[in-house]
Design an enzyme around this catalytic site. Structure first.
Site, PDB file in Angstrom:
ATOM      1  N   CYS A  43      83.448 -13.718 -33.934  1.00  0.00           N
ATOM      2  CA  CYS A  43      84.084 -14.004 -35.098  1.00  0.00           C
ATOM      3  C   CYS A  43      83.434 -15.374 -35.246  1.00  0.00           C
ATOM      4  O   CYS A  43      82.826 -16.157 -34.400  1.00  0.00           O
ATOM      5  CB  CYS A  43      85.652 -14.362 -34.527  1.00  0.00           C
ATOM      6  N   ARG A  47      85.435 -22.157 -32.088  1.00  0.00           N
ATOM      7  CA  ARG A  47      85.805 -22.296 -30.706  1.00  0.00           C
ATOM      8  C   ARG A  47      85.245 -21.284 -29.765  1.00  0.00           C
ATOM      9  O   ARG A  47      85.333 -21.396 -28.681  1.00  0.00           O
ATOM     10  CB  ARG A  47      87.304 -22.374 -30.678  1.00  0.00           C
ATOM     11  N   HIS A  99      88.854 -12.725 -29.912  1.00  0.00           N
ATOM     12  CA  HIS A  99      89.609 -13.814 -29.475  1.00  0.00           C
ATOM     13  C   HIS A  99      91.072 -13.756 -29.669  1.00  0.00           C
ATOM     14  O   HIS A  99      91.239 -13.506 -30.786  1.00  0.00           O
ATOM     15  CB  HIS A  99      88.832 -15.025 -29.717  1.00  0.00           C
ATOM     16  N   CYS A 102      93.277 -15.349 -33.001  1.00  0.00           N
ATOM     17  CA  CYS A 102      92.229 -15.084 -34.504  1.00  0.00           C
ATOM     18  C   CYS A 102      92.878 -15.268 -35.511  1.00  0.00           C
ATOM     19  O   CYS A 102      93.931 -14.632 -36.050  1.00  0.00           O
ATOM     20  CB  CYS A 102      91.518 -13.862 -34.216  1.00  0.00           C
TER      21      CYS A 102
END
Length: 216
Positions: A43, A47, A99, A102
């Site tokens: 993604c 982070r 993750h 998201c």
């Protein structure tokens, strides 16, 4: 605004200094080329930095990123990265890494218009439709959100196996595994979803391409 931009160059100089101090040959070796074993399809979320999360060095992981780590068969950028990493670099592992938390998956669960990205998020809505019965049975919104994150990764792994790029690699005898992972932003830990695929056997017949073995 300019100050924060210039800060990047200061950080870069400090990073170079640290690298040269710890390993004077680091950049000389890096300049000779790359031979990564891994392709990370992740993604775009800031982070989730691939090298830092996995504790690997530059040159270890080939990376492509987009909103919600999607494998869309009309995305020429992703397909080009996939083709190059498998057929030129010879990676052995292709990892779809989602993750928890998201934003793309969260937005796809709602009905609010966001903009151009709505067209991209529709692919995630299709994932919801495929697993609607399971997801609608989850009463807790947060748990349903997390489960859709996992199911989205699963479907993108399956989408990889539907590509001629991956199927031809298997047909040519390449050692290639496709994996699905989740990164937990709350703990920093990676989670293997145990959905790794390494051959054509798990691909539904409608998605299998004919392979001309005489060309090998």
């Amino acid at each position: 605004m300019i100050r924060s931009y210039k800060k990047l160059f200061d950080n870069n100089k400090n990073w170079v200094l640290d690298r040269n101090t710890s390993d004077p040959e680091f950049f000389t070796s890096l300049a000779h080329g790359q031979s990564p074993e891994f392709l990370w399809i992740g993604c775009s979320d800031s982070r989730v930095p691939a090298n830092e999360v996995t504790g690997t060095a530059p040159g270890d992981i080939f990376v492509t990123r987009n909103i919600a780590n999607m494998v869309v068969h009309t995305d020429m950028s992703m397909l080009s990265v996939l083709d190059y990493s498998i057929n030129v670099l010879g990676v052995k592992h292709v990892m779809v890494v989602g993750h928890y938390g998201c934003g793309g998956v969260k937005a796809a669960m709602g009905t609010k218009q966001v903009g151009l990205i709505d067209n991209w998020l529709r692919n995630i809505k299709d994932v919801y439709r495929l697993h609607e019965k399971e997801l609608d049975a989850i009463d807790n919104d947060h748990d349903r959100f997390n489960r859709l994150v996992e199911l989205n990764v699963r479907e993108q792994v399956l989408n990889l196996t539907k590509t001629s790029i991956v199927q031809n690699a298997w047909a040519n005898g390449q050692d290639l595994l496709v994996h699905g992972l989740i990164y937990d932003v709350h703990t920093g830990l990676l989670k293997d979803l145990d959905i790794s695929i390494g051959d054509i056997s798990k691909v539904k017949s409608v998605y299998k391409f004919d392979v001309d073995y005489s060309l090998q």
